[in-house]
Motif scaffolding. Structure first.
Motif, mmCIF file in Angstrom:
data_model
loop_
_atom_site.group_PDB
_atom_site.id
_atom_site.type_symbol
_atom_site.label_atom_id
_atom_site.label_comp_id
_atom_site.label_asym_id
_atom_site.label_seq_id
_atom_site.Cartn_x
_atom_site.Cartn_y
_atom_site.Cartn_z
ATOM 1 N N VAL A 155 0.777 -1.067 -0.028
ATOM 2 C CA VAL A 155 -0.164 -0.037 -0.033
ATOM 3 C C VAL A 155 0.796 1.400 -0.132
ATOM 4 O O VAL A 155 2.121 1.203 0.482
ATOM 5 C CB VAL A 155 -1.168 0.034 1.253
ATOM 6 C CG1 VAL A 155 -2.034 -0.780 1.252
ATOM 7 C CG2 VAL A 155 -0.103 -0.396 2.548
ATOM 8 N N PHE A 156 0.193 2.323 -0.553
ATOM 9 C CA PHE A 156 1.084 3.549 -0.613
ATOM 10 C C PHE A 156 0.595 4.320 0.780
ATOM 11 O O PHE A 156 -0.528 4.185 1.025
ATOM 12 C CB PHE A 156 0.679 4.586 -1.624
ATOM 13 C CG PHE A 156 1.262 4.045 -2.918
ATOM 14 C CD1 PHE A 156 2.366 4.645 -3.246
ATOM 15 C CD2 PHE A 156 0.840 3.395 -3.884
ATOM 16 C CE1 PHE A 156 2.915 4.344 -4.438
ATOM 17 C CE2 PHE A 156 1.129 2.613 -4.929
ATOM 18 C CZ PHE A 156 2.560 3.300 -5.257
ATOM 19 N N CYS A 157 1.416 4.818 1.529
ATOM 20 C CA CYS A 157 1.244 5.610 2.654
ATOM 21 C C CYS A 157 1.785 6.797 3.124
ATOM 22 O O CYS A 157 3.036 6.846 2.667
ATOM 23 C CB CYS A 157 1.002 4.384 4.081
ATOM 24 S SG CYS A 157 2.781 3.735 3.971
ATOM 25 N N LYS A 158 1.287 7.519 3.958
ATOM 26 C CA LYS A 158 2.136 8.861 4.301
ATOM 27 C C LYS A 158 1.954 8.912 5.763
ATOM 28 O O LYS A 158 1.073 8.683 6.520
ATOM 29 C CB LYS A 158 1.264 9.853 3.708
ATOM 30 C CG LYS A 158 1.864 11.273 3.663
ATOM 31 C CD LYS A 158 1.050 12.194 2.954
ATOM 32 C CE LYS A 158 1.794 13.473 3.116
ATOM 33 N NZ LYS A 158 0.886 14.665 2.555
ATOM 34 N N THR A 159 3.249 9.132 6.124
ATOM 35 C CA THR A 159 3.201 9.236 7.744
ATOM 36 C C THR A 159 2.769 10.772 8.279
ATOM 37 O O THR A 159 2.691 11.802 7.460
ATOM 38 C CB THR A 159 4.757 9.317 8.211
ATOM 39 O OG1 THR A 159 5.414 10.011 7.291
ATOM 40 C CG2 THR A 159 5.045 7.672 8.356
ATOM 41 N N ARG A 160 2.030 10.528 9.336
ATOM 42 C CA ARG A 160 1.515 11.770 9.995
ATOM 43 C C ARG A 160 2.514 12.670 10.855
ATOM 44 O O ARG A 160 2.449 13.894 10.893
ATOM 45 C CB ARG A 160 0.364 11.768 10.687
ATOM 46 C CG ARG A 160 -0.930 11.555 9.627
ATOM 47 C CD ARG A 160 -1.998 11.019 10.088
ATOM 48 N NE ARG A 160 -2.717 12.110 10.942
ATOM 49 C CZ ARG A 160 -3.831 11.508 11.648
ATOM 50 N NH1 ARG A 160 -4.031 10.296 11.729
ATOM 51 N NH2 ARG A 160 -4.315 12.538 12.466
ATOM 52 N N GLY A 161 3.254 11.996 11.655
ATOM 53 C CA GLY A 161 4.032 12.228 12.526
ATOM 54 C C GLY A 161 5.534 11.496 12.307
ATOM 55 O O GLY A 161 5.572 10.517 11.751
ATOM 56 N N ASP A 162 6.538 11.923 12.999
ATOM 57 C CA ASP A 162 7.563 11.086 13.018
ATOM 58 C C ASP A 162 7.292 9.648 13.917
ATOM 59 O O ASP A 162 6.864 9.645 15.163
ATOM 60 C CB ASP A 162 8.823 11.637 14.027
ATOM 61 C CG ASP A 162 9.685 12.379 12.756
ATOM 62 O OD1 ASP A 162 10.159 11.936 12.005
ATOM 63 O OD2 ASP A 162 10.091 13.610 13.288
ATOM 64 N N VAL A 163 7.882 8.564 13.284
ATOM 65 C CA VAL A 163 7.345 7.290 13.804
ATOM 66 C C VAL A 163 8.695 6.668 14.409
ATOM 67 O O VAL A 163 8.982 5.973 15.550
ATOM 68 C CB VAL A 163 6.709 6.234 12.779
ATOM 69 C CG1 VAL A 163 6.642 4.930 13.606
ATOM 70 C CG2 VAL A 163 5.533 6.922 12.691
ATOM 71 N N GLY A 164 9.649 7.168 13.832
ATOM 72 C CA GLY A 164 11.005 6.720 14.106
ATOM 73 C C GLY A 164 11.491 5.287 13.337
ATOM 74 O O GLY A 164 10.667 5.044 12.492
ATOM 75 N N ALA A 165 12.599 4.602 13.937
ATOM 76 C CA ALA A 165 12.913 3.500 13.274
ATOM 77 C C ALA A 165 11.826 2.328 13.489
ATOM 78 O O ALA A 165 11.279 2.189 14.560
ATOM 79 C CB ALA A 165 14.166 2.916 13.977
#
Lengths: 221, 197
Positions: A173-183
């Motif tokens: 899937v294509f996805c976009k992060t909303r905030g920093d998730v980190g490693a």
């Protein structure tokens, strides 16, 4: 259009914080997009749907009032366009969910995905499953020899239910992060790590980011 | 050869365009069902033979056992094919409710088996009852709206209709500029089409 006073049913703290920043239409659009891209059914956004319906009613009232008062046609048509779009989003959102239920009804009804459905959706799923079972029963299963008549198993000797269609969770899937998730660990073994930074696009397996979608840290596009 | 007919059934499914139904192939379908029952007869008789020889079915691995396994696997495979055939057709039938509506045209009805016809009706009723519980029609607004007004062409004589505050005479082949929400109900009934000329 925002009205963030109602309680938020999924109760995720992060969602609460974001509600002030964005309108319900935006939230609905996000829920719709996630639902559209996710291979399995997601949590029903009960409170959001309720608010969207209230707002649609309100907007319908406004448009009628404007037409009655002879307000400028352009303004009316802008409101109408807004209304149409919201209605499309809502209908399409509900429709997408029904179509997923149609597709995976048996799988959904025997796993904990069941709790993600609204009450009406559960009724629908129950009815659909009954109808599908009846249909398959009378056209195939009842005509097969004893021991091969289960809808869930190939034969009496199968230990697990091996005839139930399930969504493909390891699709990309294509996805976009909303905030920093980190490693972030992509698989169970920990061999593949990816650093998810805020507002970036990724193509990943749904299965590995499932948790992030569910708690709202990542959006599907 | 075991299982050939069943794969023919699936071949028919695969050859059809997605979303299109082929005629329900009751001949082949019944033959596969018959094959299943023949496999079962063979299977049972092999088991009986082994029992008569006082052999334990769980542990014996002789020619009768492997014969039985082949019959069992062929039967299971046939079942998978039959179910896949029915299930995939049922999925297409479900999608017709969204695409065409409650009433299926004659040429599609002819392609369905009796049970499939029932299935469509019942499934359609399930969607209706969901929509009435919600008090929301989900069969309109199938494509994202661009403009609140669209140009339409009338396909059949509809006559005088009052839309909001305006009386309009919808004669065949006439072209009008209407509110999309007004036009949609006619379009879904096949009385109008969007005019893109």
């Amino acid at each position: 259009m925002a009205s963030g006073s109602e309680p938020w049913s999924s109760g995720v703290a992060e969602e609460d914080a974001l509600i002030g920043e964005t309108t319900d239409v935006e939230l609905l659009k996000r829920a719709w997009r996630n639902e559209k891209a996710a291979p399995e059914i997601l949590q029903f956004q009960a409170a959001l749907v309720l608010r969207a319906r209230e707002q649609i009613q309100l907007l319908e009232g406004t448009v009628e009032e404007f037409v009655g008062n002879g307000v400028d046609d352009l303004a009316v048509s802008l409101y109408q366009m807004d209304l149409d779009r919201t209605q499309f989003l809502l209908r399409s959102y509900l429709r997408l969910r029904l179509q997923k239920i149609e597709k995976y009804m048996i799988h959904i009804s025997k796993t904990n995905l069941w709790n993600r459905l609204s009450e009406q959706e559960q009724n629908f799923a129950k009815r659909c499953t009954d109808i599908m079972e009846k249909h398959l029963e009378q056209s195939v299963l009842s005509r097969l020899p004893f021991g091969y008549q289960s809808i869930l198993k190939q034969s009496i000797s199968s230990e697990e239910d091996d005839m139930v269609p399930e969504p493909q969770l390891d699709t990309f899937v294509f996805c976009k992060t909303r905030g920093d998730v980190g490693a972030f660990q992509l698989d169970d073994t920990g061999d593949e790590m990816v650093d998810l930074v805020a507002d970036d696009l990724y193509v990943l397996r749904y299965k590995s980011i499932k948790g992030l979608v569910e708690n709202g840290q990542i959006d599907l596009v | 050869m075991y299982g050939r007919r069943a794969s023919q059934l699936l071949g028919e499914l695969a050859a059809a365009e997605t979303g299109q139904l082929t005629v329900y192939n009751s001949d082949t379908f019944d033959q596969v069902i018959k094959e299943c029952n023949e496999h079962n007869v063979q299977l049972q008789s092999l088991f009986r033979k082994m029992e008569e020889q006082n052999l334990d079915i769980q542990t014996t691995r002789n020619e009768d056992y492997f014969g039985a396994v082949i019959h069992h696997l062929s039967l299971a495979r046939n079942k998978r094919c039959l179910m896949a055939y029915m299930y995939n057709r049922a999925e297409t039938i479900q999608s017709l409710r969204w695409k065409i509506g409650k009433k299926l045209p004659q040429e599609i009805q002819e392609k369905l088996s009796f049970s499939e016809g029932e299935y469509f009706k019942n499934h359609s009723a399930a969607i209706d009852s969901y929509m009435s519980e919600l008090d929301l029609d989900l069969t309109v607004d199938m494509i994202p709206p661009k403009d609140p007004y669209i140009q339409i062409r009338v396909l059949d004589d509809i006559g005088e209709v009052s839309l909001g505050d305006l009386e309009i005479s919808l004669t065949r082949h006439s072209v009008h500029f209407l509110r999309r929400t007004d036009a949609e109900q006619f379009i879904s009934q096949g009385l109008m089409e969007e005019f893109l000329g």
